[in-house]
Design an enzyme around this catalytic site. Structure first.
Site, PDB file in Angstrom:
ATOM      1  N   THR A   1      -2.637  19.976 -10.250  1.00  0.00           N
ATOM      2  CA  THR A   1      -3.049  21.183 -10.946  1.00  0.00           C
ATOM      3  C   THR A   1      -4.103  21.971 -10.181  1.00  0.00           C
ATOM      4  O   THR A   1      -4.781  21.438  -9.300  1.00  0.00           O
ATOM      5  CB  THR A   1      -3.600  20.846 -12.347  1.00  0.00           C
ATOM      6  OG1 THR A   1      -4.825  20.113 -12.187  1.00  0.00           O
ATOM      7  CG2 THR A   1      -2.618  20.040 -13.157  1.00  0.00           C
ATOM      8  N   CYS A   2      -4.270  23.224 -10.577  1.00  0.00           N
ATOM      9  CA  CYS A   2      -5.274  24.085  -9.950  1.00  0.00           C
ATOM     10  C   CYS A   2      -6.599  23.917 -10.693  1.00  0.00           C
ATOM     11  O   CYS A   2      -7.141  24.866 -11.271  1.00  0.00           O
ATOM     12  CB  CYS A   2      -4.801  25.530  -9.992  1.00  0.00           C
ATOM     13  SG  CYS A   2      -5.782  26.628  -8.969  1.00  0.00           S
ATOM     14  N   ASP A   3      -7.089  22.690 -10.698  1.00  0.00           N
ATOM     15  CA  ASP A   3      -8.313  22.352 -11.426  1.00  0.00           C
ATOM     16  C   ASP A   3      -9.015  21.234 -10.672  1.00  0.00           C
ATOM     17  O   ASP A   3      -8.412  20.198 -10.375  1.00  0.00           O
ATOM     18  CB  ASP A   3      -7.975  21.904 -12.846  1.00  0.00           C
ATOM     19  CG  ASP A   3      -9.187  21.841 -13.747  1.00  0.00           C
ATOM     20  OD1 ASP A   3     -10.201  21.258 -13.324  1.00  0.00           O
ATOM     21  OD2 ASP A   3      -9.130  22.350 -14.882  1.00  0.00           O
TER      22      ASP A   3
ATOM     23  N   ASN B   1      -1.048  23.367 -16.913  1.00  0.00           N
ATOM     24  CA  ASN B   1      -0.797  24.143 -15.704  1.00  0.00           C
ATOM     25  C   ASN B   1       0.679  24.139 -15.299  1.00  0.00           C
ATOM     26  O   ASN B   1       1.038  24.458 -14.169  1.00  0.00           O
ATOM     27  CB  ASN B   1      -1.648  23.607 -14.555  1.00  0.00           C
ATOM     28  CG  ASN B   1      -2.075  24.640 -13.547  1.00  0.00           C
ATOM     29  OD1 ASN B   1      -2.795  24.318 -12.608  1.00  0.00           O
ATOM     30  ND2 ASN B   1      -1.677  25.888 -13.707  1.00  0.00           N
TER      31      ASN B   1
END
Length: 385
Positions: free
Chosen positions: A331-333, A371
């Site tokens: 994920t973009c986290d 996401n």
């Protein structure tokens, strides 16, 4: 997600390497070995000195429930109306213990209508709810108590459990109202120290003496560990023997019937997660197509799964694991990182597959799909190697 109820049996693969060679999966795959699950169930049934009930919350997959029943499991720990109804459909003759000690009045009514006879409680307010809605005839109520006992990966006592003094008062009230009086506790998840059960059982005898009540049953909870660390397999037999020996010693002729409710200890080692390497950033950190928002949601709390193997896209071992590396999910986290570092081969490459063994508990049920990631299929294998 898991297999749907009523879905036809799919192909049974020989092992995860065959799946990798044949399918080259781009999304994570949860692989299930029914023989491993049934073997672990038989180990509990033969070794634990009492009734074994499976904690459904750890993995409620229909295939898991059916295989446990086939192996001889006759009881289930259910924590919600959904789980009550699930076991009612899949194992209609099994015992269902509703041992989530806090429930809404609507949930209590649902359970009463479903025929639930075994309950737990850890407060006066919740006990009053049960007295108002649960008929006493043939119904068991087990006060749940807690102790400051170390040895578990995390402690359920921070949320559930009465003090021994309150538990004695609740037990006395349960008996006075005509319910079947019993006791229950939970030493905490992934509890590798048998001494935790010993201290809890000793305290259970003290609670019974304080209340002046002989409990019919003593549920020693879950907490039984799965195999998470390479080369250090838990000694379940030692835990079983200590539980039986301690109960006989401290209760004597008034020893209650024992019950346990393993979740992780039964199902975890029957599954592995196949993940794929999305990238090896500048030869250092590794990005996988699964992470803490997916089927590895609990790892930041309980710690990494150390039983890891890396295979090439051809299903061959990549090599010996080397120095630890930072491992991220897809994920973009930035929170999506496995705790600490994981030992992986130095020549690990994009497109390789990283298999995490012992991943059957709290994996599918905590997948968030955040996401847009988290797609997870489930396949069946005969063995893991």
């Amino acid at each position: 997600m898991g297999l749907d109820e009523g879905q036809p049996a799919a192909t049974v693969w020989d092992n995860p390497a065959e799946i990798i060679r044949s399918l080259q999966p781009e999304h994570p795959v949860l692989v299930f070995a029914p023989d491993v699950l049934e073997q672990r169930a038989r180990e509990f049934i033969a070794g634990f000195p009492g009734l074994v009930t499976y904690a459904v919350k750890s993995n409620p997959d229909a295939a898991v429930i059916r295989n446990l029943v086939a192996a001889g499991i006759t009881g289930f720990d259910v924590a919600s109306p959904f789980e009550i109804d699930l076991i009612g459909r899949l194992a209609p003759h099994a015992a269902r213990h509703y041992h989530n000690p806090v429930r809404s009045r609507a949930e209590i009514a649902h359970a009463v209508a479903a025929g639930i006879k075994a309950w737990s409680v850890d407060s006066r307010s919740e006990l009053d709810k049960l007295f108002q809605q649960v008929p006493p005839e043939g119904c068991e109520i087990s006060p749940r108590f807690k102790l400051p006992v170390p040895g578990a990966a995390y402690d359920f006592g921070s949320k559930f459990g009465a003090t021994p003094e309150l538990a004695a008062e609740l037990l006395r009230e349960v008996a006075a109202r005509g319910y079947v009086p019993s006791l229950t506790f939970h030493p905490g998840t992934q509890c590798t120290d048998p001494a935790a059960w010993e201290q809890y059982i000793r305290t259970a005898a003290e609670i019974a003496a304080m209340a002046g009540v002989t409990p019919r049953r003593l549920n020693v909870g879950g907490g039984f560990p799965s195999w998470r660390v390479h080369g250090v397999e838990p000694d379940l037999r030692a835990i079983f023997e200590l539980i039986g020996r301690t109960t006989a010693r401290v209760f004597g002729h008034d020893a209650p019937v024992l019950v346990c409710e393993p979740g992780r200890g039964l199902c975890a080692d029957a599954f592995a997660i196949i993940t794929r390497v999305k990238a090896v950033r500048d030869g250092q950190s590794v990005f996988l197509n699964d992470g803490v928002y997916g089927s590895m949601n609990e790892l930041p709390v309980i710690g990494n799964l150390d039983r890891v193997e890396v295979l090439t896209p051809q299903g061959e071992p990549r090599g010996e694991n080397g120095p630890g590396r930072v491992v991220f999910g897809p994920t973009c986290d930035s929170v999506d990182r496995l705790p600490g570092e994981i030992s992986l081969p130095e020549n690990i490459a994009e497109g390789d597959y990283v298999i995490f063994h012992g991943a059957g508990a709290y994996s599918t049920v905590t997948n968030t799909r955040f996401n847009g990631f988290g797609e997870l299929s489930q396949l069946t294998v005969r063995r893991f190697h």
